[in-house]
Design an enzyme around this catalytic site. Structure first.
Site, short mmCIF file in Angstrom:
data_model
loop_
_atom_site.label_atom_id
_atom_site.label_comp_id
_atom_site.label_asym_id
_atom_site.label_seq_id
_atom_site.Cartn_x
_atom_site.Cartn_y
_atom_site.Cartn_z
CG HIS A 165 25.04 -5.03 -53.79
ND1 HIS A 165 26.12 -5.44 -54.74
CD2 HIS A 165 25.97 -3.84 -53.10
CE1 HIS A 165 27.13 -5.04 -54.80
NE2 HIS A 165 27.20 -4.06 -53.84
CB SER A 286 -5.67 -10.60 -61.62
OG SER A 286 -6.12 -11.88 -62.02
CE LYS A 292 -1.80 -10.09 -59.31
NZ LYS A 292 -0.37 -10.27 -59.00
CD GLU A 299 3.90 -5.72 -64.55
OE1 GLU A 299 4.05 -6.74 -64.24
OE2 GLU A 299 2.67 -5.15 -64.53
#
Ligand code: ARG
Length: 465
Positions: A165, A286, A292, A299
């Site tokens: 979980h 970024s 960033k 991804e």
């Protein structure tokens, strides 16, 4: 028409029974040469095997065969060099090559299509293409598995929290975690290898749908092309694409596994976890936020899983309403199939490279396991070994965890007297059970996370590769 005048349109090979050419829109709509040219070399291989068989059974003369062989090899080298001129007027890869062959060698080229149809021809080409793709993929899967073992070897003692979980559950070694993916990939490889058996059957000889009246030798062609056997029914041979669907389902599962792993890398790289860092060469920045460093590669692999799953559904849907035998619908099998192969091979290659660039932050992993009461089950097991029924032990430890939480301490940081409030049976030796290392070492059965066991698992996995 004088010899210097050209016909307004190049008539199609099948246009004899038609009064007018197809419109420009229809021509482009029905053509597949824009994407099926990547089957060209397989098409040539298939044609060579077919021509050799036609000669062997006495349908083609030795001279015609020699001309066809010479012409096809010329075409192969022109395609490789980029000199081959593809024409949308000629619809697809098969007709482009056949027309060029006839231009090069004359009548022999026109005889090549004896005893076959584009229906069995294209089915053969796709199978040859897919077989080669599967073989390349299997090499890549193995490479990734090797990468996992290399990394695992260094981390049999690296403790991290195992999650259920996404809550800290029990300590496991990072190596153990990596080996879970090794197992998934082993099954992916098995599935692909199994699928390959059904891919590797020869459709040629089915001709359009019913077979051919010529005395062909299908076994000979199968052998020449490295097929394990022939498709046993001509209607099935030209019409079903279940092998491609099956392949896409193997690919979808494989991508799903990569995607899960990517999801973890993304989470772990977030400062909230801070378990790993990915080498800069796999990340991007970024354009607005200077701080960033984004995990673009994992991804993208996670994202590309969506298109592979989509291709599986596309092919299933393509097939589901088709009556026997061949229908033009099947021309739509190629782009999803090609893109699946491209996406999976690229994802495997980049993932393997990325794995070599992972920096493992042992301290952060260890700290996360330490803070999450990951050894609570071990305390319960300790009490059970002293005779307490498991349910009672569970309850006692739950109370101990609540107590520790209010003190802002880990279980191992409570002193003996505090722990004994929850059970009189707790003694000094409890602290061995409460350490992360003790917890891991205790799980030494097959499939457990104990370093000794994981080392054996790695050795076994290496051997299996
Ligand atoms: N380009 C076609 C395909 O990809 C080849 C087979 C065409 N057969 C036909 N009967 N029109 O399926």
């Amino acid at each position: 028409m004088s010899s210097s005048e050209k016909p307004r349109h190049k008539p199609k090979v099948w246009s004899g029974r038609f009064d007018e050419p197809v419109t420009d829109l229809v021509k482009h709509f029905t053509a597949s040469v824009g994407f099926d040219q990547r089957l060209a070399e397989f098409d040539i291989d298939g044609s060579l095997a077919h021509a050799q068989m036609l000669h062997a059974v006495g349908i083609l003369t030795a001279e015609d065969l020699a001309s066809i062989e010479r012409g096809l090899e010329q075409i192969r080298s022109d395609i490789r060099s980029g000199a081959f001129e593809w024409s949308v007027d000629l619809e697809d890869v098969h007709l482009n090559i056949e027309r060029r062959l006839t231009d090069l060698v004359g009548d022999a080229g026109k005889r090549l299509h004896t005893a076959r149809s584009r229906n069995d021809q294209v089915a053969t080409d796709i199978r040859l293409y897919l077989r080669a793709a599967i073989d390349r993929m299997l090499v890549l899967v193995k490479g990734l598995q090797r990468g996992l073992l290399d990394l695992a070897e260094k981390h049999t003692d690296t403790v991290m929290p195992g999650f259920t979980h996404l809550q800290v559950a029990q300590p496991v070694s990072f190596a153990h975690h990596l080996l879970a993916y090794f197992e998934m990939l082993s099954r992916d490889a098995q599935r692909l290898a199994d699928c390959r058996k059904r891919v590797n059957r020869l459709p040629l000889g089915a001709a359009a749908l019913a077979g051919t009246s010529f005395p062909i030798d299908r076994q000979m062609v199968a052998k020449a092309l490295g097929f394990d056997g022939v498709c046993e029914n001509s209607l099935d041979a030209v019409s079903d694409r279940d092998f491609a669907i099956e392949f896409c389902s193997c690919a979808a599962l494989l991508m799903t596994h990569l995607s899960r792993f990517c999801e973890e890398l993304i989470l772990w790289m977030s400062p909230r976890f801070g378990f790993i860092d990915l080498a800069d060469r796999f990340c991007t920045g970024s354009s607005i936020m200077p701080q960033k460093k984004n995990p673009d590669v994992p991804e993208l692999i996670r994202g590309k899983t969506g298109r592979v799953n989509g291709h599986l559904v596309a092919l299933l849907t393509l097939m589901k309403g088709q009556p026997l035998a061949y229908n033009k619908d099947n021309q739509e099998d190629k782009e999803p199939l090609f893109d699946t192969v491209d996406t999976v091979t690229a994802s495997l290659a980049v993932f393997t490279e990325m794995l070599g660039g992972i920096e493992v932050k042992r301290d952060a992993m260890r700290e996360a396991a330490r803070q999450g009461y990951a050894t609570a089950t071990d305390l319960a097991d300790y009490l059970v070994k002293k005779g307490v029924p498991f349910r009672e032990a569970h309850e006692a430890v739950a109370l101990a965890v609540r107590h520790a939480e209010t003190r802002g301490k880990d279980l191992a940081e409570l002193d003996l007297a505090e722990l004994q409030k929850f059970s009189k049976l707790i003694e000094d030796d409890v602290f061995d059970a409460l350490t992360l290392e003790g917890s891991m070492a205790a799980r030494s059965h097959i499939g457990g996370t104990a370093p000794t066991r994981v080392k054996q698992a790695i050795a076994k996995a290496r051997k299996a590769l």
